[in-house]
Design a protein around this motif. Sequence first.
Motif, short mmCIF file in Angstrom:
data_model
loop_
_atom_site.label_atom_id
_atom_site.label_comp_id
_atom_site.label_asym_id
_atom_site.label_seq_id
_atom_site.Cartn_x
_atom_site.Cartn_y
_atom_site.Cartn_z
N THR A 67 -1.92 -8.36 10.47
CA THR A 67 -2.08 -7.19 11.35
C THR A 67 -3.22 -7.40 12.35
OG1 THR A 67 -1.76 -6.08 9.19
CG2 THR A 67 -1.63 -4.70 11.12
N TRP A 125 -8.41 1.92 1.10
CA TRP A 125 -6.95 2.01 1.13
C TRP A 125 -6.33 1.46 -0.16
CZ3 TRP A 125 -2.46 -0.96 3.34
CH2 TRP A 125 -1.39 -0.10 3.62
N ASN A 132 3.46 -8.65 11.84
CA ASN A 132 3.62 -7.75 10.69
C ASN A 132 3.19 -6.35 11.09
OD1 ASN A 132 0.64 -8.64 10.19
ND2 ASN A 132 0.93 -6.93 8.79
N GLY A 170 0.83 -1.21 0.00
CA GLY A 170 0.00 0.00 0.00
C GLY A 170 0.86 1.26 0.00
N1 LIG Z 1 -0.11 -6.32 3.05
C1 LIG Z 1 -0.41 -4.96 3.39
C2 LIG Z 1 -0.16 -4.76 4.85
C3 LIG Z 1 -0.67 -3.56 5.45
S1 LIG Z 1 -0.41 -3.49 7.18
C4 LIG Z 1 0.45 -4.06 2.55
O1 LIG Z 1 1.59 -4.44 2.29
O2 LIG Z 1 0.05 -3.02 2.16
#
Ligand SMILES: N[C@@H](CCS)C(=O)O
Length: 327
Positions: free
Chosen positions: A174, A40, A238, A25
Amino acid sequence: MARPSIKEYLASNPGKVLVLDGGQGTELENRGIDVANPVWSTVPFISDSFWSDQSSKDRQIVKGMFNDFLAAGAEILMTTTYQTSFKSVSENTPIKTVEEYNVLLNHIVQFSRDCIGEEKFLIGCIGPWGAHVCAEFNGDYGEHPEKIDYYNYFKPQLDNFFQNDNLDLIAFETIPNIHELRAILSWDESILSKPFYIGLSVHENGLLRDGSTMIDVAELIKSIGDKINPNLLLLGINCVSFNHSADIMESIHKQLPNMPLIAYPNSGEVYDTVKKIWLPNSHPTFTWDAVVKRYIEAGARIIGGCCRTSPDDIKQITNAVKKYSNN
Ligand SMILES: N[C@@H](CCS)C(=O)O
Ligand SMILES: C[S+](C)CC[C@H](N)C(=O)O
Ligand SMILES: [Zn+2]
């Protein structure tokens, strides 16, 4: 299929540590996509032109991100579906039905597979229940987190991902709240019918974001005993602070010495959930070389980066994994 099953692969290569990709992201944001949106990083996939126009700018950006993570050494990569729950999508985009939602997920997974090729492992990424209310960094799930219907929240995404052969592994990422963790761990093979892992969202103080200790987490897992879903391949962390990540990995390993672990911390910056921006926090005290060594000693089998980590971080992880694992 060009790839072995990830479960068999990890079991038959006990010294192997897989390099994961980085923060998708935030990497899309670095490359010009505005992800300050209720869905997002799902945002580029919502526009029709992403699918109809092969030369669409966002399409090139997502492809470029995957290419750069691959070039940095990633061997296992994720779909950009952290905030792509049916609830988030149906409440915030023109996609309203489960049928339309399935088309969206099928397109994203196929696009991701096309970007990474047939050889690499692909993870179907699922953010926590708290993602849609921005509670993944405080674990605040309201007065009665034990009463939340987690299964119904996840079901449409699970139903889609579990039938898609392009996905090798499913990520519950998360996870900040022990009630949500308990719910996921209660689902058997009829619900979670292929390999999955759980990434915990842990505070710098070493507690799950809701205040539960790693002993609480371990007790929960131990209480399930041999009834644990055999598809749970790894537990880990993570989007935790880089500087604190090795300590947290060691505390999980101490409690659950036989559990294969996964680690992909963020940069250590802190997310402002209102402005949807990252604020400076502590500067990195260690190098990737130092933390990767400690992760591997603590039983990590997959290592990568989360928010605000880039292909350059993955390159450093790749070098350290080569140095410290029996790859
Ligand atoms: N897999 C997501 C985690 C966000 S905490 C990303 O890499 O954007
Ligand atoms: C991992 S966080 C940066 C994801 C975004 C957050 N749930 C939000 O909605 O802003
Ligand atoms: Zn993250």
